[in-house]
Design an enzyme around this catalytic site. Structure first.
Site, PDB file in Angstrom:
ATOM      1  N   LYS A  52       0.837  -1.215   0.000  1.00  0.00           N
ATOM      2  CA  LYS A  52       0.000   0.000   0.000  1.00  0.00           C
ATOM      3  C   LYS A  52       0.870   1.263   0.000  1.00  0.00           C
ATOM      4  CE  LYS A  52      -2.544  -2.780  -0.487  1.00  0.00           C
ATOM      5  NZ  LYS A  52      -2.482  -4.255  -0.459  1.00  0.00           N
ATOM      6  N   GLY A 181       0.122 -13.723 -13.683  1.00  0.00           N
ATOM      7  CA  GLY A 181      -0.939 -13.866 -12.682  1.00  0.00           C
ATOM      8  C   GLY A 181      -1.633 -12.535 -12.455  1.00  0.00           C
ATOM      9  N   GLY A 182      -2.859 -12.397 -12.979  1.00  0.00           N
ATOM     10  CA  GLY A 182      -3.602 -11.133 -12.843  1.00  0.00           C
ATOM     11  C   GLY A 182      -4.617 -11.204 -11.727  1.00  0.00           C
ATOM     12  N   GLU A 204      -2.352 -13.563 -17.774  1.00  0.00           N
ATOM     13  CA  GLU A 204      -3.303 -14.216 -16.864  1.00  0.00           C
ATOM     14  C   GLU A 204      -3.846 -15.489 -17.529  1.00  0.00           C
ATOM     15  OE1 GLU A 204      -4.726 -14.095 -13.711  1.00  0.00           O
ATOM     16  OE2 GLU A 204      -5.957 -15.731 -14.488  1.00  0.00           O
ATOM     17  N   ARG A 264      -0.605 -18.136  -3.327  1.00  0.00           N
ATOM     18  CA  ARG A 264       0.288 -18.394  -2.199  1.00  0.00           C
ATOM     19  C   ARG A 264      -0.010 -19.774  -1.618  1.00  0.00           C
ATOM     20  NH1 ARG A 264       3.228 -14.172  -0.353  1.00  0.00           N
ATOM     21  NH2 ARG A 264       3.176 -14.848   1.816  1.00  0.00           N
ATOM     22  N   MET A 309      -7.253 -15.661   2.098  1.00  0.00           N
ATOM     23  CA  MET A 309      -5.979 -15.355   2.757  1.00  0.00           C
ATOM     24  C   MET A 309      -5.885 -13.846   2.953  1.00  0.00           C
ATOM     25  SD  MET A 309      -3.143 -17.974   1.324  1.00  0.00           S
ATOM     26  CE  MET A 309      -3.672 -18.606  -0.216  1.00  0.00           C
ATOM     27  N   HIS A 431     -23.848  14.216   2.410  1.00  0.00           N
ATOM     28  CA  HIS A 431     -23.729  14.704   1.043  1.00  0.00           C
ATOM     29  C   HIS A 431     -22.645  15.771   0.961  1.00  0.00           C
ATOM     30  CE1 HIS A 431     -24.996  15.856  -2.972  1.00  0.00           C
ATOM     31  NE2 HIS A 431     -24.932  17.124  -2.600  1.00  0.00           N
TER      32      HIS A 431
HETATM   33  P1  FAD Z   1       1.788 -14.368   7.968  1.00  0.00           P
HETATM   34  O1  FAD Z   1       1.532 -12.931   7.948  1.00  0.00           O
HETATM   35  O2  FAD Z   1       2.342 -15.012   6.740  1.00  0.00           O
HETATM   36  O3  FAD Z   1       2.780 -14.628   9.191  1.00  0.00           O
HETATM   37  C1  FAD Z   1       3.320 -15.871   9.447  1.00  0.00           C
HETATM   38  C2  FAD Z   1       4.554 -15.701  10.294  1.00  0.00           C
HETATM   39  O4  FAD Z   1       5.006 -16.996  10.691  1.00  0.00           O
HETATM   40  C3  FAD Z   1       5.724 -15.063   9.546  1.00  0.00           C
HETATM   41  O5  FAD Z   1       6.195 -13.945  10.273  1.00  0.00           O
HETATM   42  C4  FAD Z   1       6.786 -16.152   9.477  1.00  0.00           C
HETATM   43  O6  FAD Z   1       8.104 -15.643   9.623  1.00  0.00           O
HETATM   44  C5  FAD Z   1       6.410 -17.011  10.680  1.00  0.00           C
HETATM   45  N1  FAD Z   1       6.820 -18.407  10.558  1.00  0.00           N
HETATM   46  C6  FAD Z   1       6.475 -19.296   9.581  1.00  0.00           C
HETATM   47  N2  FAD Z   1       7.029 -20.491   9.853  1.00  0.00           N
HETATM   48  C7  FAD Z   1       7.737 -20.348  10.996  1.00  0.00           C
HETATM   49  C8  FAD Z   1       8.519 -21.239  11.784  1.00  0.00           C
HETATM   50  N3  FAD Z   1       8.696 -22.519  11.458  1.00  0.00           N
HETATM   51  N4  FAD Z   1       9.106 -20.752  12.895  1.00  0.00           N
HETATM   52  C9  FAD Z   1       8.957 -19.452  13.262  1.00  0.00           C
HETATM   53  N5  FAD Z   1       8.216 -18.571  12.563  1.00  0.00           N
HETATM   54  C10 FAD Z   1       7.611 -19.022  11.447  1.00  0.00           C
HETATM   55  N6  FAD Z   1      -4.160  -9.050   3.079  1.00  0.00           N
HETATM   56  C11 FAD Z   1      -5.079  -8.116   3.356  1.00  0.00           C
HETATM   57  O7  FAD Z   1      -6.012  -8.369   4.134  1.00  0.00           O
HETATM   58  N7  FAD Z   1      -5.002  -6.861   2.802  1.00  0.00           N
HETATM   59  C12 FAD Z   1      -4.015  -6.525   1.949  1.00  0.00           C
HETATM   60  O8  FAD Z   1      -3.974  -5.391   1.473  1.00  0.00           O
HETATM   61  C13 FAD Z   1      -3.036  -7.499   1.635  1.00  0.00           C
HETATM   62  N8  FAD Z   1      -2.030  -7.197   0.806  1.00  0.00           N
HETATM   63  C14 FAD Z   1      -1.071  -8.142   0.559  1.00  0.00           C
HETATM   64  C15 FAD Z   1      -0.030  -7.811  -0.307  1.00  0.00           C
HETATM   65  C16 FAD Z   1       0.959  -8.730  -0.582  1.00  0.00           C
HETATM   66  C17 FAD Z   1       2.092  -8.359  -1.505  1.00  0.00           C
HETATM   67  C18 FAD Z   1       0.924 -10.013   0.034  1.00  0.00           C
HETATM   68  C19 FAD Z   1       2.024 -11.019  -0.217  1.00  0.00           C
HETATM   69  C20 FAD Z   1      -0.107 -10.358   0.890  1.00  0.00           C
HETATM   70  C21 FAD Z   1      -1.121  -9.422   1.149  1.00  0.00           C
HETATM   71  N9  FAD Z   1      -2.193  -9.717   1.984  1.00  0.00           N
HETATM   72  C22 FAD Z   1      -3.141  -8.780   2.234  1.00  0.00           C
HETATM   73  C23 FAD Z   1      -2.331 -11.043   2.619  1.00  0.00           C
HETATM   74  C24 FAD Z   1      -1.836 -10.970   4.089  1.00  0.00           C
HETATM   75  O9  FAD Z   1      -0.491 -10.557   4.105  1.00  0.00           O
HETATM   76  C25 FAD Z   1      -1.986 -12.330   4.741  1.00  0.00           C
HETATM   77  O10 FAD Z   1      -3.322 -12.776   4.619  1.00  0.00           O
HETATM   78  C26 FAD Z   1      -1.627 -12.254   6.213  1.00  0.00           C
HETATM   79  O11 FAD Z   1      -0.309 -11.801   6.404  1.00  0.00           O
HETATM   80  C27 FAD Z   1      -1.778 -13.634   6.860  1.00  0.00           C
HETATM   81  O12 FAD Z   1      -1.439 -13.561   8.201  1.00  0.00           O
HETATM   82  P2  FAD Z   1      -0.917 -14.849   8.988  1.00  0.00           P
HETATM   83  O13 FAD Z   1      -0.757 -14.411  10.397  1.00  0.00           O
HETATM   84  O14 FAD Z   1      -1.779 -16.005   8.701  1.00  0.00           O
HETATM   85  O15 FAD Z   1       0.502 -15.218   8.350  1.00  0.00           O
HETATM   86  P1  NAD Z   2      -4.561 -14.658  -6.565  1.00  0.00           P
HETATM   87  O1  NAD Z   2      -5.173 -15.970  -6.308  1.00  0.00           O
HETATM   88  O2  NAD Z   2      -5.272 -13.428  -6.178  1.00  0.00           O
HETATM   89  O3  NAD Z   2      -4.262 -14.514  -8.124  1.00  0.00           O
HETATM   90  C1  NAD Z   2      -3.499 -15.446  -8.826  1.00  0.00           C
HETATM   91  C2  NAD Z   2      -3.836 -15.294 -10.306  1.00  0.00           C
HETATM   92  O4  NAD Z   2      -2.882 -16.019 -11.036  1.00  0.00           O
HETATM   93  C3  NAD Z   2      -5.218 -15.835 -10.667  1.00  0.00           C
HETATM   94  O5  NAD Z   2      -5.906 -14.866 -11.406  1.00  0.00           O
HETATM   95  C4  NAD Z   2      -4.904 -17.083 -11.480  1.00  0.00           C
HETATM   96  O6  NAD Z   2      -5.883 -17.340 -12.463  1.00  0.00           O
HETATM   97  C5  NAD Z   2      -3.560 -16.724 -12.081  1.00  0.00           C
HETATM   98  N1  NAD Z   2      -2.696 -17.853 -12.420  1.00  0.00           N
HETATM   99  C6  NAD Z   2      -2.489 -19.001 -11.745  1.00  0.00           C
HETATM  100  N2  NAD Z   2      -1.558 -19.759 -12.368  1.00  0.00           N
HETATM  101  C7  NAD Z   2      -1.161 -19.066 -13.471  1.00  0.00           C
HETATM  102  C8  NAD Z   2      -0.198 -19.302 -14.499  1.00  0.00           C
HETATM  103  N3  NAD Z   2       0.544 -20.412 -14.515  1.00  0.00           N
HETATM  104  N4  NAD Z   2      -0.042 -18.347 -15.451  1.00  0.00           N
HETATM  105  C9  NAD Z   2      -0.786 -17.200 -15.436  1.00  0.00           C
HETATM  106  N5  NAD Z   2      -1.711 -16.941 -14.481  1.00  0.00           N
HETATM  107  C10 NAD Z   2      -1.881 -17.851 -13.506  1.00  0.00           C
HETATM  108  O7  NAD Z   2      -3.097 -14.738  -5.914  1.00  0.00           O
HETATM  109  P2  NAD Z   2      -2.030 -13.614  -5.548  1.00  0.00           P
HETATM  110  O8  NAD Z   2      -2.267 -12.391  -6.361  1.00  0.00           O
HETATM  111  O9  NAD Z   2      -0.714 -14.271  -5.606  1.00  0.00           O
HETATM  112  O10 NAD Z   2      -2.389 -13.272  -4.041  1.00  0.00           O
HETATM  113  C11 NAD Z   2      -2.348 -14.308  -3.048  1.00  0.00           C
HETATM  114  C12 NAD Z   2      -3.319 -14.022  -1.942  1.00  0.00           C
HETATM  115  O11 NAD Z   2      -2.853 -12.917  -1.182  1.00  0.00           O
HETATM  116  C13 NAD Z   2      -4.701 -13.628  -2.423  1.00  0.00           C
HETATM  117  O12 NAD Z   2      -5.531 -14.757  -2.578  1.00  0.00           O
HETATM  118  C14 NAD Z   2      -5.203 -12.734  -1.355  1.00  0.00           C
HETATM  119  O13 NAD Z   2      -5.935 -13.510  -0.430  1.00  0.00           O
HETATM  120  C15 NAD Z   2      -3.950 -12.186  -0.699  1.00  0.00           C
HETATM  121  N6  NAD Z   2      -3.814 -10.759  -1.037  1.00  0.00           N
HETATM  122  C16 NAD Z   2      -4.768  -9.886  -0.640  1.00  0.00           C
HETATM  123  C17 NAD Z   2      -4.667  -8.559  -0.969  1.00  0.00           C
HETATM  124  C18 NAD Z   2      -5.730  -7.609  -0.513  1.00  0.00           C
HETATM  125  O14 NAD Z   2      -6.517  -7.970   0.343  1.00  0.00           O
HETATM  126  N7  NAD Z   2      -5.775  -6.394  -1.042  1.00  0.00           N
HETATM  127  C19 NAD Z   2      -3.600  -8.089  -1.702  1.00  0.00           C
HETATM  128  C20 NAD Z   2      -2.642  -9.001  -2.107  1.00  0.00           C
HETATM  129  C21 NAD Z   2      -2.758 -10.330  -1.754  1.00  0.00           C
END
Ligand code: FAD
Ligand code: NAD
Length: 452
Positions: A52, A181-182, A204, A264, A309, A431
């Site tokens: 963000k 991946g879109g 995608e 993921r 997720m 409004h």
């Molecule tokens: P995580 O946040 O993945 O935390 C898991 C923790 O466990 C990590 O710190 C890791 O180091 C630790 N861990 C793992 N294995 C071990 C081990 N064996 N020993 C010790 N520690 C360990 N979600 C939203 O709601 N809004 C968003 O805008 C959004 N944007 C995102 C953008 C990106 C680029 C990505 C990648 C994800 C985004 N997400 C978003 C998804 C969000 O980040 C996850 O859903 C969220 O972090 C999940 O929380 P969690 O606690 O399950 O796991």
């Molecule tokens: P995603 O599931 O949102 O999108 C993956 C995309 O890749 C899909 O559209 C799928 O059809 C496409 N795809 C799969 N295999 C492919 C291939 N071989 N070639 C081309 N396209 C392919 O997954 P992501 O964008 O990696 O995000 C992972 C998760 O993280 C999301 O499911 C979401 O829960 C979380 N996330 C959330 C936010 C948010 O809340 N704003 C932001 C980022 C991530």
């Protein structure tokens, strides 16, 4: 190192784990939380917050670039961006939040142990770091180990092939970027890099971007991507990358960098979940209404338990599990989990989409008819309500439009509180705001919209 005992041990200090630790501490449970990395997990360190921050910087940059072509009568000179400075600013925010999370856990009385955790048995975890190993024994253990990016075998991460983590740390804007991946991440980051000046191509596999949403919701995003000169290839499969060229089944794409965002996977392997033989649901850990796994005393929350997720789902599960372990009569009874895709325009959804539940209808209000949207030059998008014909109960709300993320709270509140069309239609909405679109969509469903 000395071994430790506690009532509750949490593996992973992401949004799920750290919220569980804070709530458990508040409830007086003797709690230890382990993470191999800085507190905050994927979300805070390499996910929600960094993405963000980049999206905001890209929007600011693009706004200045684009203003000269707009109708406002503003002329600005061409802006420059030092992405290394932008990334340093983003890292500063992450550091502040790391410190904040550590402080909140400490204040609640939870102990943080840095290291990699692995189950020895159902009550014992070994934590290792550079200094050695220690055992932690606990009555209850919560697995909150999160998720990691899926890697494609023909596009292994490294060099110019990036996961979201590397993309969020780039210090120079690539001239060209192919996004495989879109979905959520691909479109959020792809849009940001397009605004920063990269030539972006999205590859995608499905027949449209963001395939989990309906076409009407994603159409304004597709239109905006086209305006930003992003090429979107749908029904396309990437096949490999060499010397600045991404091979796909629809031809070659020139790309300095390739960002792979195809979903993921749960982080179960390193934790020793397989050895415990917990019941799985696909690759994810199977849980019940209180987030209990198939082994008594072991819980799982967040991404490791599957879709959606999202950070706020993980947090809500973490809070509930702490209360359950403290003896409160709680279970997962949320009516709906909101989701926001921070594309341009943003998509915010909560509850059922049209057609998902039998006996429901939908009604929408376009921002073209909203005064506030006009004054912000953002007439793209709409708000839509899905309601039950029998009692007018609202079972879903979706919107696509500028700043819809901030409106999403109204959507989840309405559904969680069991609002019906008449409740929202009779609520005065300020409004001029885009939120009036929600009231109008409900009025329209009742057959007497005022502004369309
Ligand atoms: P995580 O946040 O993945 O935390 C898991 C923790 O466990 C990590 O710190 C890791 O180091 C630790 N861990 C793992 N294995 C071990 C081990 N064996 N020993 C010790 N520690 C360990 N979600 C939203 O709601 N809004 C968003 O805008 C959004 N944007 C995102 C953008 C990106 C680029 C990505 C990648 C994800 C985004 N997400 C978003 C998804 C969000 O980040 C996850 O859903 C969220 O972090 C999940 O929380 P969690 O606690 O399950 O796991
Ligand atoms: P995603 O599931 O949102 O999108 C993956 C995309 O890749 C899909 O559209 C799928 O059809 C496409 N795809 C799969 N295999 C492919 C291939 N071989 N070639 C081309 N396209 C392919 O997954 P992501 O964008 O990696 O995000 C992972 C998760 O993280 C999301 O499911 C979401 O829960 C979380 N996330 C959330 C936010 C948010 O809340 N704003 C932001 C980022 C991530």
């Amino acid at each position: 190192m000395t071994d430790l005992t506690c009532k509750l041990l949490i593996i992973g200090a992401g949004p799920g784990g750290y919220v569980c630790a804070i709530r458990a501490g508040q409830l007086g449970l003797d709690t230890i939380i382990v993470d191999e990395a800085a507190p905050g997990g994927t979300c805070l360190n390499v996910g929600c917050i960094p993405s963000k921050a980049l999206i905001h910087a890209a929007e600011e940059f693009h706004r200045i670039t684009a203003v000269n072509d707009g109708p406002l009568g503003i002329q600005a000179s061409a802006p420059q961006i030092d992405l290394a400075q932008t990334v340093a600013w983003k890292d500063g925010i992450v550091n502040r939040l790391n410190t904040g999370v550590s402080g909140l856990m400490k204040k609640a009385g939870a102990r943080f142990v840095q290291g990699r955790a692995r189950f020895l048995d159902g009550k014992t975890v070994v934590v290792s770091d550079d200094d050695g190993e220690r055992e932690i024994r606990a009555e209850h253990i919560v697995i909150a180990s999160g998720s990691a990016p899926v890697e494609l075998p023909f596009l292994p991460f490294g060099g110019d092939i990036l996961s979201s983590t590397e993309a969020l740390a780039l210090t120079e804007v690539p001239d060209s970027l192919a996004v495989v991946g879109g979905g959520y991440i691909g479109l959020e980051l792809g849009t940001a890099f397009a605004k920063l000046g990269s030539k972006v191509t999205v590859v995608e596999a499905a027949d449209r971007i963001l395939p989990s949403y309906d076409k009407a919701l994603t159409a304004p995003v597709a239109k905006r991507l086209a305006a930003l000169d992003v090429t979107v290839m749908t029904g396309a499969k990437a096949q490999g990358f060499a010397e600045g060229v991404l091979q796909t089944d629809q031809g070659e794409v020139a790309a300095d960098k390739v960002l792979v965002t195809v979903g993921r996977r749960p982080r179960t392997a390193g934790v020793g979940v397989e050895e415990l033989a917990l019941t799985l649901d696909g690759p994810f850990i199977k849980i019940d209404k209180t987030c209990q796994t198939s082994m008594r005393g072991i819980y799982a929350i967040g991404d490791v338990t599957g879709e959606p997720m999202l950070a706020h789902r993980a947090m809500a599960q973490g809070e509930m599990v702490a209360e359950h372990i403290a003896g409160h009569a709680v279970e997962w009874d949320k009516r709906a989990i909101p989701a926001v895709c921070f594309t341009d325009p943003e998509i915010a959804t909560c509850g059922a989409l049209p057609g998902e539940i039998e006996g429901t209808k939908s009604s929408e209000f376009p921002f073209m008819a909203n005064g506030r949207a006009m004054t912000c030059e953002r007439e793209d998008g709409f708000i839509r309500v899905v309601w039950r014909e029998s009692d007018h109960a609202i079972v879903g709300i979706q919107a696509v439009g500028a700043q819809m993320s901030e409106l999403s709270a109204a959507f989840s509140l309405a559904i969680e509180m069991g609002a019906c069309l008449e409740d929202i239609a009779a609520t005065i909405h300020a409004h001029p705001t885009q939120s009036e679109g929600l009231q109008e969509a409900c009025l329209r469903a009742l057959g007497h919209a005022l502004h369309i």
